[in-house]
Design a protein around this motif. Structure first.
Motif, short mmCIF file in Angstrom:
data_model
loop_
_atom_site.label_atom_id
_atom_site.label_comp_id
_atom_site.label_asym_id
_atom_site.label_seq_id
_atom_site.Cartn_x
_atom_site.Cartn_y
_atom_site.Cartn_z
N TYR A 178 6.08 -5.55 7.06
CA TYR A 178 5.66 -4.18 6.77
C TYR A 178 5.70 -3.96 5.27
O TYR A 178 6.73 -4.18 4.63
CB TYR A 178 6.60 -3.19 7.47
N ARG A 179 4.57 -3.52 4.68
CA ARG A 179 4.51 -3.43 3.21
C ARG A 179 3.86 -2.13 2.74
O ARG A 179 3.00 -2.13 1.87
CB ARG A 179 3.76 -4.65 2.65
N ALA A 180 4.27 -1.02 3.33
CA ALA A 180 3.78 0.29 2.86
C ALA A 180 4.89 0.94 2.04
O ALA A 180 5.67 1.76 2.53
CB ALA A 180 3.39 1.17 4.05
N TYR A 181 4.97 0.54 0.76
CA TYR A 181 6.07 0.96 -0.10
C TYR A 181 5.64 1.81 -1.29
O TYR A 181 6.45 2.51 -1.89
CB TYR A 181 6.78 -0.28 -0.70
N SER A 182 4.39 1.70 -1.70
CA SER A 182 4.00 2.23 -3.01
C SER A 182 3.76 3.73 -2.97
O SER A 182 3.81 4.38 -1.92
CB SER A 182 2.73 1.53 -3.50
N HIS A 183 3.47 4.29 -4.16
CA HIS A 183 3.13 5.70 -4.29
C HIS A 183 1.63 5.94 -4.06
O HIS A 183 1.15 7.05 -4.28
CB HIS A 183 3.53 6.23 -5.67
N GLY A 184 0.90 4.92 -3.63
CA GLY A 184 -0.52 5.08 -3.35
C GLY A 184 -1.39 3.99 -3.95
O GLY A 184 -2.46 3.67 -3.43
N CYS A 185 -0.92 3.39 -5.06
CA CYS A 185 -1.67 2.30 -5.68
C CYS A 185 -1.48 1.01 -4.89
O CYS A 185 -0.60 0.90 -4.04
CB CYS A 185 -1.22 2.09 -7.12
N ILE A 186 -2.33 0.01 -5.20
CA ILE A 186 -2.30 -1.27 -4.49
C ILE A 186 -1.60 -2.31 -5.35
O ILE A 186 -2.07 -2.65 -6.44
CB ILE A 186 -3.74 -1.76 -4.18
N ASN A 187 -0.46 -2.81 -4.89
CA ASN A 187 0.28 -3.88 -5.57
C ASN A 187 -0.19 -5.22 -5.01
O ASN A 187 -0.15 -5.43 -3.79
CB ASN A 187 1.78 -3.74 -5.32
N ILE A 188 -0.60 -6.14 -5.87
CA ILE A 188 -1.19 -7.41 -5.43
C ILE A 188 -0.26 -8.57 -5.74
O ILE A 188 0.16 -8.75 -6.88
CB ILE A 188 -2.55 -7.66 -6.12
N ASN A 189 0.02 -9.38 -4.73
CA ASN A 189 0.88 -10.54 -4.93
C ASN A 189 0.22 -11.57 -5.84
O ASN A 189 0.88 -12.20 -6.67
CB ASN A 189 1.20 -11.16 -3.57
N VAL B 205 0.85 -1.19 0.00
CA VAL B 205 0.00 0.00 0.00
C VAL B 205 0.89 1.23 0.00
O VAL B 205 2.12 1.14 0.03
CB VAL B 205 -0.94 0.02 1.22
N GLY B 206 0.27 2.40 -0.01
CA GLY B 206 1.02 3.64 -0.05
C GLY B 206 1.85 3.86 1.21
O GLY B 206 1.44 3.50 2.32
N SER B 207 3.00 4.44 1.04
CA SER B 207 3.86 4.77 2.18
C SER B 207 3.21 5.88 3.01
O SER B 207 2.20 6.46 2.61
CB SER B 207 5.23 5.21 1.70
N THR B 208 3.81 6.19 4.16
CA THR B 208 3.25 7.25 4.99
C THR B 208 3.32 8.62 4.30
O THR B 208 2.59 9.53 4.68
CB THR B 208 4.00 7.33 6.34
N MET B 209 4.17 8.74 3.30
CA MET B 209 4.24 9.98 2.52
C MET B 209 3.25 9.97 1.36
O MET B 209 2.96 11.02 0.78
CB MET B 209 5.67 10.17 1.97
N ASN B 210 2.74 8.80 1.01
CA ASN B 210 1.80 8.66 -0.11
C ASN B 210 0.64 7.76 0.32
O ASN B 210 0.42 6.69 -0.23
CB ASN B 210 2.49 8.05 -1.34
N GLU B 211 -0.10 8.20 1.34
CA GLU B 211 -1.12 7.36 1.93
C GLU B 211 -2.19 6.95 0.92
O GLU B 211 -2.71 7.78 0.18
CB GLU B 211 -1.80 8.09 3.10
N THR B 212 -2.49 5.65 0.90
CA THR B 212 -3.59 5.14 0.08
C THR B 212 -4.90 5.64 0.68
O THR B 212 -5.12 5.54 1.88
CB THR B 212 -3.58 3.61 0.04
N VAL B 213 -5.76 6.20 -0.15
CA VAL B 213 -7.00 6.81 0.35
C VAL B 213 -8.09 5.77 0.55
O VAL B 213 -8.05 4.67 -0.01
CB VAL B 213 -7.51 7.91 -0.61
N ILE B 214 -9.07 6.12 1.38
CA ILE B 214 -10.21 5.25 1.64
C ILE B 214 -11.35 5.66 0.70
O ILE B 214 -11.74 6.83 0.66
CB ILE B 214 -10.69 5.41 3.10
N PHE B 215 -11.86 4.73 -0.05
CA PHE B 215 -13.01 5.03 -0.91
C PHE B 215 -13.61 3.74 -1.47
O PHE B 215 -13.03 2.66 -1.35
CB PHE B 215 -12.65 6.00 -2.03
#
Length: 534
Positions: free
Chosen positions: A444-455, A349-359
């Motif tokens: 811990y897997r908060a690495y992305s720019h906001g998008c959701i990466n799926i294994n 998911v998004g890092s703390t600098m690029n939080e994934t939004v709730i929607f």
């Protein structure tokens, strides 16, 4: 003649007395909320209110004024007819509603109705009624609005936006809700048409944790300062304390009270780790003991906070034949079909600098072998700097300019992998595959720019299309391995909800707790337990 005169005097006296009595009745200025009622003893066949009576009521009960507009709208929709009385008196549903309002802590709430003492008198058969029927009627209607806002609607979205969060808008018709509850009062206990199903699972677990707190067995585990970590076969008083805690939480079926780290305890440790997002290994470290030592009241608060988050989710999601839930703090995605979990996958998911939004949204199509249209912000902050140091950077990384933007071609270097899942989003967020498979093994897997990466993105694509004759397995595989984008539009869009749940109850009734990676729980708790927040 004298008799006639005497008769006339008596008649005149009677008339004047009657007129004076009538005048006294019609000129009284004493305020009253009551309305004319049938004279039949202890029986009320109807109460009819109007906007003036309602306005007068809220002047008498100023602490309820914030509910005035909703109460007015409720009665207007019902042509100002009574809700809470029938020919026998107060209806049974009123008693059930009062009971629920009186036990709001079971709904994960700590507030109370402003005039709960007056309402309690309505249902106390040992006390002579002091409220007029109209006061009783409007107090109960206001109490219903209070309860519906608290339990079914949740915190005012404006309050949430004030602290920089966005939650999906949720419409709630109090008239429709009231009619539904009047038709089936027991739906107050559980009705997936009213709230997202996870809410009721959390409510059941909340009762268990509240009971644990009352039992007083949640003792602090004291770690032996000379031992860095505990391994299978180790012996320590700390082991016995851990064993007791895992028996309380249900990770162990029983407490043998043994000081030895044996196979039985190992099974409990592995279950504890699975529930709380840890790697599955036998070691018990200081961080695990710190987690076990979180006070029981903190866990209760976390459950309550996440029940509030469930109020934000449209209950219609429960009824969808298939849908996707993304839980940001657990780094997990779930694909549900016919109420069952068909697929569970680790995610970034998004890092703390690029939080994934709730929607919430609807997946409309899949793109196989996608180009990555690199966001301008990333081009400015990362790509251009790399290009300044390496003129061949774009070519070496399978990138190219396209209509003034940089994009990366399909292939093994593309961070979107072999498939992405598209839904409307003002934040340009989507779900996608990833070639970085080893990173999914991290806790811990908060690495992305906001998008959701799926294994398991490719497995998800196969599952979504497994009943689509136009997309057999061979065609999907070919599209995934192509060098050009291929788009697959879905005949039936799939609901998707990106949520932030720091606790979650699975299909088996087991509760998990996750790290509050974006540090949102405490701020939400402040809003939730503020009586004026709704």
């Amino acid at each position: 003649m004298k008799n006639l005169i005497l008769f006339i005097i008596l008649l005149l006296f009677s008339f004047l007395n009657s007129s004076a009595s009538c005048l006294r009745n019609t000129t009284s200025n004493k305020p009253s909320l009551n309305l004319p009622l049938p004279k039949k003893k202890n029986t009320i066949s109807y109460i009819k209110v109007d906007s003036l009576v309602i306005t007068r009521f809220f002047k008498v009960y100023p602490n309820l004024k914030k509910h005035k507009l909703d109460v007015l709208a409720l009665y207007k929709k019902r042509n100002y007819h009574s809700v809470w009385f029938d020919k026998e008196g107060i209806i049974e549903f009123a008693h059930l509603l009062h009971s629920k309002v009186d036990q709001l802590e079971q709904e994960g709430l700590k507030s109370s109705f402003a005039y709960k003492d007056k309402v309690a008198l309505i249902f106390n058969k040992q006390v002579t009624p002091t409220l007029t029927p109209t006061e009783t009627e409007l107090l109960l209607s206001t109490m219903f609005i209070f309860y519906a806002k608290k339990v079914y609607k949740g915190i005012d979205p404006e309050k949430i936006r004030e602290i920089g969060w966005f939650i999906p808008p949720k419409n709630l018709s109090y008239t429709t809700l009231l009619q539904s509850l009047l038709t089936d009062p027991q739906s107050l206990e559980k009705d997936d048409n009213l709230l997202f199903g996870q809410y009721y699972k959390l409510r059941d677990v909340l009762k268990k944790y509240q009971q644990m707190e009352q039992n007083g067995d949640w003792n602090v585990i004291v770690k032996d300062s000379s031992i860095r970590e505990y391994k299978l076969g180790d012996t320590s008083k700390t082991i016995a304390q851990i064993r007791q805690r895992l028996a309380i939480t249900g990770d162990l079926k029983q407490d043998s009270k043994s000081n030895r780290y044996d196979e039985e305890l190992l099974a409990g440790i592995l279950n504890f780790k699975k529930r709380n997002g840890y790697k599955s290994d036998p070691l018990i470290t200081s961080s695990h003991i710190q987690r076990l030592n979180i006070p029981i009241e903190n866990y209760i608060k976390t459950i309550m906070v996440n029940m509030e988050r469930c109020r934000w989710v449209a209950p219609e999601l429960n009824k969808a034949p298939e849908y996707i839930i993304v839980n940001i703090p657990s780094f997990k995605l779930f694909f549900k079909r016919d109420g069952k979990t068909e697929l569970e996958s680790n995610i970034f998911v998004g890092s703390t600098m690029n939080e994934t939004v709730i929607f919430s949204s609807m997946i409309s199509h899949l793109v196989f072998s996608p180009y990555w249209n690199i966001p301008t912000s990333i081009v400015q902050s990362e790509i251009k700097t790399a290009m300044d140091g390496d003129k061949n950077y774009l070519i070496d990384n399978d990138m190219e300019w396209n209509k003034g933007r940089v994009r990366q071609k399909p292939g093994p270097k593309n961070p979107l992998g072999k498939v992405k899942f598209i839904f409307p989003s003002s934040n340009d967020i989507y779900l996608h595959d990833s070639p970085s498979t080893t990173l999914f093994e991290s806790e811990y897997r908060a690495y992305s720019h906001g998008c959701i990466n799926i294994n398991k993105a490719q497995e998800l694509a196969y599952l979504i299309l497994n009943n689509n004759p136009e997309w057999p397995v061979e065609r999907i595989k070919k599209a995934m391995d192509g060098d050009k984008e291929t788009t697959c539009y879905l005949k039936n869009k799939i609901p998707v909800h990106l949520g932030y749940f720091t606790t979650w109850v699975n299909d088996s009734g087991e509760i998990s707790f996750f790290n509050d990676i974006y540090l949102r729980d405490d701020r939400l708790a402040e809003l939730l337990f503020d009586n004026d927040s709704k």
